[in-house]
Design an enzyme around this catalytic site. Structure first.
Site, short mmCIF file in Angstrom:
data_model
loop_
_atom_site.label_atom_id
_atom_site.label_comp_id
_atom_site.label_asym_id
_atom_site.label_seq_id
_atom_site.Cartn_x
_atom_site.Cartn_y
_atom_site.Cartn_z
N GLU A 182 -19.27 43.17 35.92
CA GLU A 182 -18.34 43.69 34.87
C GLU A 182 -18.98 43.20 33.96
O GLU A 182 -18.67 43.84 32.43
CB GLU A 182 -17.08 42.85 35.24
CG GLU A 182 -16.38 43.26 36.43
CD GLU A 182 -16.64 42.37 37.91
OE1 GLU A 182 -17.93 41.97 37.86
OE2 GLU A 182 -15.94 42.04 38.42
N ASN A 214 -24.40 43.17 39.02
CA ASN A 214 -24.66 41.54 39.10
C ASN A 214 -26.05 41.12 39.14
O ASN A 214 -27.09 41.75 39.63
CB ASN A 214 -23.97 40.76 40.07
CG ASN A 214 -24.42 41.35 41.54
OD1 ASN A 214 -24.56 42.31 41.73
ND2 ASN A 214 -23.91 40.38 42.58
N ILE A 215 -26.77 40.00 38.26
CA ILE A 215 -27.91 39.74 38.19
C ILE A 215 -28.12 38.32 38.19
O ILE A 215 -27.39 37.47 37.19
CB ILE A 215 -28.55 40.16 36.68
CG1 ILE A 215 -28.26 41.67 36.30
CG2 ILE A 215 -29.88 39.76 36.35
CD1 ILE A 215 -28.55 42.11 34.93
N GLU A 216 -28.42 38.11 39.40
CA GLU A 216 -28.39 36.44 39.73
C GLU A 216 -29.69 35.66 39.16
O GLU A 216 -30.79 36.45 38.66
CB GLU A 216 -28.31 36.30 41.29
CG GLU A 216 -27.12 36.87 41.62
CD GLU A 216 -26.70 36.40 43.21
OE1 GLU A 216 -27.64 36.18 44.05
OE2 GLU A 216 -25.56 36.78 43.30
N CYS A 245 -14.86 36.73 33.95
CA CYS A 245 -14.73 38.19 33.74
C CYS A 245 -13.49 38.76 33.15
O CYS A 245 -13.27 39.66 32.40
CB CYS A 245 -15.17 39.16 34.65
SG CYS A 245 -16.98 38.81 34.91
N CYS A 256 -13.69 38.08 38.77
CA CYS A 256 -13.71 36.68 38.50
C CYS A 256 -13.11 36.17 37.37
O CYS A 256 -12.58 37.02 36.37
CB CYS A 256 -14.92 35.75 38.73
SG CYS A 256 -16.17 35.92 37.21
N CYS A 281 -22.32 38.52 36.24
CA CYS A 281 -21.46 39.31 37.05
C CYS A 281 -21.52 41.04 36.41
O CYS A 281 -21.80 41.04 35.35
CB CYS A 281 -19.93 39.14 36.96
SG CYS A 281 -19.37 37.64 37.71
N1 THU Z 1 -19.67 39.01 41.25
C1 THU Z 1 -19.65 39.93 40.69
O1 THU Z 1 -20.68 40.47 39.94
N2 THU Z 1 -18.43 40.45 40.24
C2 THU Z 1 -17.35 40.13 40.66
O2 THU Z 1 -16.32 40.39 40.51
C3 THU Z 1 -17.40 38.95 41.71
C4 THU Z 1 -18.28 38.42 42.04
C5 THU Z 1 -21.04 38.39 41.63
C6 THU Z 1 -21.46 37.14 40.97
C7 THU Z 1 -22.52 36.83 42.30
O3 THU Z 1 -23.94 37.36 41.75
C8 THU Z 1 -22.09 37.33 43.57
O4 THU Z 1 -21.24 38.46 43.11
C9 THU Z 1 -21.36 36.47 44.31
O5 THU Z 1 -20.54 35.77 43.84
#
Ligand code: THU
Length: 127
Positions: free
Chosen positions: A56, A43-45, A90, A87, A54
């Protein structure tokens, strides 16, 4: 032959590269293509939360942009003691490319469950 443990190891390696300074929720994913390639993602925020991606989708977009859009399996792992499920966005992105992909959701301590996208996204939207 599908090596689930190897796919999970790749997802854990990707989790180490998560950029999650806002949620502190690190996620790693590893995607096995039908041709046997593995693409991983984290994940890259972003400070603009909606611009975050996300794990995935990072893995899927990497694969598609490299010419691989047919997938066999996806492993997902976070640092959580609970299983981490993809989510809704995804799930729709997974469905776009594979209607019969196995999804291995994992706990931080290494337990996993196998699900299928048909089960996780019933009545998927399609055009
Ligand atoms: N996130 C994912 O990368 N994959 C998931 O299946 C659930 C959520 C990430 C998004 C965000 O960066 C962090 O988790 C919290 O929601």
């Amino acid at each position: 032959m599908l090596d689930v443990d190897m796919l999970i190891t790749k997802a854990k390696e990707a989790r180490e590269r998560a950029y999650a300074p806002y949620s502190h929720f690190r996620v790693g994913a590893a995607l096995l293509t039908q041709s046997g390639h593995i693409y991983s993602g984290c994940n890259i925020e972003n400070a603009v939360y909606g611009a975050s991606n996300c794990a995935e989708r990072t893995a899927i977009f990497k694969a598609v942009s490299e010419g691989h859009s047919s997938f066999r399996a996806l492993a997902i792992v976070s640092d959580d003691e609970d299983y981490v499920f993809p989510c809704g966005i995804c799930r729709q992105v997974i469905w776009e490319f594979s209607h019969d992909i196995d999804i291995f959701v994992c706990t931080a301590d290494g337990s996993w469950q196998r699900h299928n996208i048909k089960e996780l996204l019933p009545h998927a939207f399609h055009i």
